[in-house]
Design a protein around this motif. Structure first.
Motif, PDB file in Angstrom:
ATOM      1  N   VAL A 240      13.126  -6.496  -9.418  1.00  8.04           N
ATOM      2  CA  VAL A 240      12.110  -7.137  -8.582  1.00  8.04           C
ATOM      3  C   VAL A 240      12.583  -7.201  -7.130  1.00  8.04           C
ATOM      4  O   VAL A 240      11.806  -6.930  -6.203  1.00  8.04           O
ATOM      5  N   ALA A 241      13.853  -7.537  -6.933  1.00  6.86           N
ATOM      6  CA  ALA A 241      14.392  -7.601  -5.572  1.00  6.86           C
ATOM      7  C   ALA A 241      14.319  -6.235  -4.899  1.00  6.86           C
ATOM      8  O   ALA A 241      13.981  -6.128  -3.708  1.00  6.86           O
ATOM      9  N   GLY A 242      14.612  -5.169  -5.648  1.00 10.69           N
ATOM     10  CA  GLY A 242      14.533  -3.827  -5.098  1.00 10.69           C
ATOM     11  C   GLY A 242      13.120  -3.429  -4.733  1.00 10.69           C
ATOM     12  O   GLY A 242      12.883  -2.830  -3.670  1.00 10.69           O
ATOM     13  N   ILE A 243      12.163  -3.761  -5.599  1.00 12.05           N
ATOM     14  CA  ILE A 243      10.766  -3.428  -5.321  1.00 12.05           C
ATOM     15  C   ILE A 243      10.255  -4.208  -4.114  1.00 12.05           C
ATOM     16  O   ILE A 243       9.564  -3.665  -3.244  1.00 12.05           O
ATOM     17  N   ARG A 244      10.594  -5.481  -4.040  1.00 10.39           N
ATOM     18  CA  ARG A 244      10.149  -6.294  -2.904  1.00 10.39           C
ATOM     19  C   ARG A 244      10.718  -5.762  -1.598  1.00 10.39           C
ATOM     20  O   ARG A 244      10.030  -5.744  -0.571  1.00 10.39           O
ATOM     21  N   ASP A 256      -3.559  -2.170   7.411  1.00  5.84           N
ATOM     22  CA  ASP A 256      -4.982  -2.401   7.183  1.00  5.84           C
ATOM     23  C   ASP A 256      -5.243  -3.072   5.842  1.00  5.84           C
ATOM     24  O   ASP A 256      -6.346  -3.510   5.567  1.00  5.84           O
ATOM     25  N   THR A 257      -4.231  -3.117   4.980  1.00  6.59           N
ATOM     26  CA  THR A 257      -4.382  -3.734   3.668  1.00  6.59           C
ATOM     27  C   THR A 257      -3.993  -5.205   3.757  1.00  6.59           C
ATOM     28  O   THR A 257      -2.956  -5.553   4.310  1.00  6.59           O
ATOM     29  N   SER A 258      -4.821  -6.060   3.179  1.00 11.67           N
ATOM     30  CA  SER A 258      -4.583  -7.495   3.276  1.00 11.67           C
ATOM     31  C   SER A 258      -3.349  -7.896   2.487  1.00 11.67           C
ATOM     32  O   SER A 258      -2.938  -7.229   1.541  1.00 11.67           O
ATOM     33  N   THR A 259      -2.770  -9.018   2.895  1.00 12.02           N
ATOM     34  CA  THR A 259      -1.594  -9.543   2.190  1.00 12.02           C
ATOM     35  C   THR A 259      -1.927  -9.875   0.754  1.00 12.02           C
ATOM     36  O   THR A 259      -1.113  -9.665  -0.153  1.00 12.02           O
ATOM     37  N   LEU A 260      -3.129 -10.386   0.506  1.00 13.41           N
ATOM     38  CA  LEU A 260      -3.545 -10.741  -0.854  1.00 13.41           C
ATOM     39  C   LEU A 260      -3.565  -9.503  -1.747  1.00 13.41           C
ATOM     40  O   LEU A 260      -3.097  -9.546  -2.888  1.00 13.41           O
ATOM     41  N   THR A 264      -1.213  -8.907  -4.938  1.00 10.91           N
ATOM     42  CA  THR A 264      -1.810  -8.686  -6.255  1.00 10.91           C
ATOM     43  C   THR A 264      -1.255  -7.434  -6.907  1.00 10.91           C
ATOM     44  O   THR A 264      -0.903  -7.423  -8.094  1.00 10.91           O
ATOM     45  N   LYS A 265      -1.155  -6.346  -6.135  1.00 16.60           N
ATOM     46  CA  LYS A 265      -0.624  -5.105  -6.667  1.00 16.60           C
ATOM     47  C   LYS A 265       0.846  -5.266  -7.066  1.00 16.60           C
ATOM     48  O   LYS A 265       1.280  -4.754  -8.097  1.00 16.60           O
ATOM     49  N   GLU A 266       1.591  -5.974  -6.256  1.00 14.44           N
ATOM     50  CA  GLU A 266       2.999  -6.207  -6.561  1.00 14.44           C
ATOM     51  C   GLU A 266       3.139  -7.019  -7.836  1.00 14.44           C
ATOM     52  O   GLU A 266       4.002  -6.740  -8.681  1.00 14.44           O
ATOM     53  N   LEU A 267       2.289  -8.018  -8.009  1.00 14.68           N
ATOM     54  CA  LEU A 267       2.325  -8.847  -9.207  1.00 14.68           C
ATOM     55  C   LEU A 267       2.020  -8.019 -10.454  1.00 14.68           C
ATOM     56  O   LEU A 267       2.648  -8.206 -11.508  1.00 14.68           O
ATOM     57  N   LEU A 268       1.066  -7.096 -10.347  1.00 11.74           N
ATOM     58  CA  LEU A 268       0.731  -6.239 -11.480  1.00 11.74           C
ATOM     59  C   LEU A 268       1.921  -5.384 -11.892  1.00 11.74           C
ATOM     60  O   LEU A 268       2.150  -5.149 -13.084  1.00 11.74           O
ATOM     61  N   ILE A 269       2.676  -4.917 -10.907  1.00 12.12           N
ATOM     62  CA  ILE A 269       3.865  -4.130 -11.208  1.00 12.12           C
ATOM     63  C   ILE A 269       4.859  -4.964 -12.023  1.00 12.12           C
ATOM     64  O   ILE A 269       5.392  -4.513 -13.041  1.00 12.12           O
ATOM     65  N   CYS A 362       6.473   5.815 -12.109  1.00 16.18           N
ATOM     66  CA  CYS A 362       5.573   5.929 -10.960  1.00 16.18           C
ATOM     67  C   CYS A 362       4.200   6.411 -11.392  1.00 16.18           C
ATOM     68  O   CYS A 362       3.183   5.928 -10.927  1.00 16.18           O
ATOM     69  N   SER A 363       4.147   7.383 -12.303  1.00 10.90           N
ATOM     70  CA  SER A 363       2.850   7.867 -12.745  1.00 10.90           C
ATOM     71  C   SER A 363       2.115   6.808 -13.537  1.00 10.90           C
ATOM     72  O   SER A 363       0.888   6.763 -13.541  1.00 10.90           O
ATOM     73  N   SER A 364       2.858   5.925 -14.225  1.00 12.67           N
ATOM     74  CA  SER A 364       2.221   4.842 -14.960  1.00 12.67           C
ATOM     75  C   SER A 364       1.732   3.746 -14.034  1.00 12.67           C
ATOM     76  O   SER A 364       0.776   3.043 -14.334  1.00 12.67           O
ATOM     77  N   MET A 365       2.420   3.572 -12.901  1.00 11.59           N
ATOM     78  CA  MET A 365       2.099   2.460 -12.015  1.00 11.59           C
ATOM     79  C   MET A 365       1.658   2.919 -10.634  1.00 11.59           C
ATOM     80  O   MET A 365       1.641   2.142  -9.702  1.00 11.59           O
ATOM     81  N   GLN A 366       1.290   4.217 -10.488  1.00  9.45           N
ATOM     82  CA  GLN A 366       1.035   4.712  -9.153  1.00  9.45           C
ATOM     83  C   GLN A 366      -0.166   4.035  -8.511  1.00  9.45           C
ATOM     84  O   GLN A 366      -0.193   3.820  -7.301  1.00  9.45           O
ATOM     85  N   SER A 367      -1.170   3.653  -9.307  1.00 13.28           N
ATOM     86  CA  SER A 367      -2.335   2.995  -8.725  1.00 13.28           C
ATOM     87  C   SER A 367      -1.986   1.616  -8.194  1.00 13.28           C
ATOM     88  O   SER A 367      -2.642   1.105  -7.291  1.00 13.28           O
ATOM     89  N   ASP A 368      -0.937   1.010  -8.753  1.00  8.32           N
ATOM     90  CA  ASP A 368      -0.508  -0.297  -8.269  1.00  8.32           C
ATOM     91  C   ASP A 368       0.387  -0.160  -7.046  1.00  8.32           C
ATOM     92  O   ASP A 368       0.386  -1.010  -6.163  1.00  8.32           O
ATOM     93  N   LEU A 369       1.193   0.903  -7.033  1.00  9.94           N
ATOM     94  CA  LEU A 369       2.141   1.063  -5.951  1.00  9.94           C
ATOM     95  C   LEU A 369       1.481   1.539  -4.663  1.00  9.94           C
ATOM     96  O   LEU A 369       1.962   1.270  -3.579  1.00  9.94           O
ATOM     97  N   GLN A 370       0.365   2.295  -4.784  1.00  8.33           N
ATOM     98  CA  GLN A 370      -0.311   2.780  -3.599  1.00  8.33           C
ATOM     99  C   GLN A 370      -1.239   1.716  -3.039  1.00  8.33           C
ATOM    100  O   GLN A 370      -1.833   0.940  -3.769  1.00  8.33           O
ATOM    101  N   GLN A 371      -1.385   1.679  -1.764  1.00 14.52           N
ATOM    102  CA  GLN A 371      -2.264   0.717  -1.121  1.00 14.52           C
ATOM    103  C   GLN A 371      -3.677   1.299  -1.044  1.00 14.52           C
ATOM    104  O   GLN A 371      -3.867   2.503  -1.002  1.00 14.52           O
ATOM    105  N   ASP A 372      -4.668   0.433  -1.045  1.00 14.37           N
ATOM    106  CA  ASP A 372      -6.043   0.874  -0.959  1.00 14.37           C
ATOM    107  C   ASP A 372      -6.290   1.612   0.347  1.00 14.37           C
ATOM    108  O   ASP A 372      -5.877   1.190   1.421  1.00 14.37           O
TER     109      ASP A 372
END
Length: 384
Positions: A240-244, A256-260, A264-269, A362-372
């Protein structure tokens, strides 16, 4: 003692089993009287009034809790089958990460299946089921630990990158996760069969095909599982520390992506990662030592549905949906091809990007890791 407290264990040999603690009596150790009572040699704990049985338990369910566990386990078995089938059918999804998950859910399936459908009418069959179930759950914890280590190696360290031989890594993981449970199960089998020590250890009882004594269960399953969970928690914290750290470094690229949304995406990861590490068992330990009824239900629901959580975390996404749609001919081939090549494109970019280290997570979580709204590849979002 009342005859209702006993049942015939092996009719051909005249052996009887005392139901409250599973103690098996030989014909020479008891005598049935004419008034439906059994006189037994005094092997029970003495009290000043009469012989009483002293039993201990570690995990013990009520009738309602058993029903909840059965329903959850059935759903988990279905989810595990679907998860394994998905990875087996689609080669584009198979990599080191998915192979680790396949081994984990294989161990979970075996453990849940044996405890759910394993009967205890025959002593030898019950012993076999108890041994296999003990091994399967220890293997499941070992695979959770292997996944925790692999996740930490992938996301938790931003320095000292080195190329890893994936084939050799998988081989070592398999030796560790499938082999380490034997270090516990084999000595337990010796204690079960030799009856040459004062240790009260036995596989199988009237109530369940598992370790019969509560203290033995705690020492040979509860303690090893707790050690695995402790290491998983440490590795999870480091991951978690590494991802953060990575997310903070890349946040500047996506202002351009909101903090929320980012939070949220980080929490899903983190939820997806935690679903692989067995943290739901912590509720079981707390419930066992505190006796709080509500915690038992939380533990039973979360733990029996572990296969469902893994299925939702790693299979329920658009890419897998498109692959299944094509497989079942529910959509055109272009959609599935787009999904498959999309995953390959991300892996290709990540593999050849300087200073990056990507695996199948990454392929399992790529939608979470990428920003909108970002067209940046994974190498930018997870640059380490």
């Amino acid at each position: 003692m009342n005859v209702s407290l006993f049942r015939s264990w092996n009719p051909s040999d005249g052996m009887m089993k005392y139901i409250p603690n599973g103690h098996v009596l030989k014909p020479a150790e008891y005598f049935i009287t004419s008034n439906d009572e059994i006189l037994v040699c005094n092997f029970f704990k003495q009290s000043v009034v009469r012989n009483v049985t002293h039993t201990e338990s570690f995990f013990e369910y009520s009738k309602a809790q058993t029903i909840v566990s059965i329903v959850g386990s059935l759903l988990s078995l279905i989810a595990v089958i679907l998860t394994f089938l998905t990875y087996a059918l689609f080669a584009s999804l198979r990599n080191r990460a998915s192979r680790l998950i396949m081994n984990l859910i294989g161990a979970i399936f075996l453990g849940q299946f044996l405890l759910l459908f394993g009967g205890n009418e025959n002593e030898n069959a019950c012993t076999t089921i108890a041994v296999l179930a003990h091994y399967a759950w220890l293997a499941a914890f070992a695979w959770m630990n292997a996944l925790a280590f692999d996740l930490n190696r992938t996301f938790g360290n931003t320095d000292n990158l080195q190329k890893v031989n994936e084939g050799m890594s998988m081989f070592l993981y398999m030796i560790y996760a499938w082999g380490s449970p034997f270090l516990i199960v084999i000595p337990c089998l010796v204690l079960h069969f030799c009856q040459c020590t004062q240790v009260n250890f036995k596989y199988g009882s009237v109530s369940a095909c598992w370790i019969s004594d509560g203290t033995a269960n705690l020492l040979t399953f509860g303690v090893p599982a707790a050690i695995f969970l402790l290491f998983n928690a440490i590795l999870f914290g480091h991951t978690v520390a590494g991802i953060r750290s990575t997310k903070r470094a890349t946040a500047r690229l996506h202002q351009d992506t909101s903090t929320l949304k980012r939070t949220t995406k980080e929490l899903l990861i983190y939820i997806k990662i935690a679903s692989l590490m067995g943290f739901t068992w912590i509720f079981g330990y707390v419930a066992a030592f505190t006796g709080i009824e509500a915690l038992w239900y939380i533990f039973i629901i979360l733990n029996s549905l572990q296969g469902v959580f893994i299925f939702i975390s790693f299979i329920c996404n658009r890419r897998v949906g498109l692959l299944w749609s094509e497989k079942l001919k529910l959509s055109g081939p272009k959609a599935a091809q787009k999904s498959s090549t999309s995953g390959k494109t991300y892996r290709h970019r990540a593999a050849y990007a300087p200073g990056t280290r990507m695996t199948g997570y990454c392929s399992s979580m790529q939608s979470d890791l990428q920003q909108d709204g970002s067209d940046q590849p994974l190498k930018e979002e997870m640059k380490v």
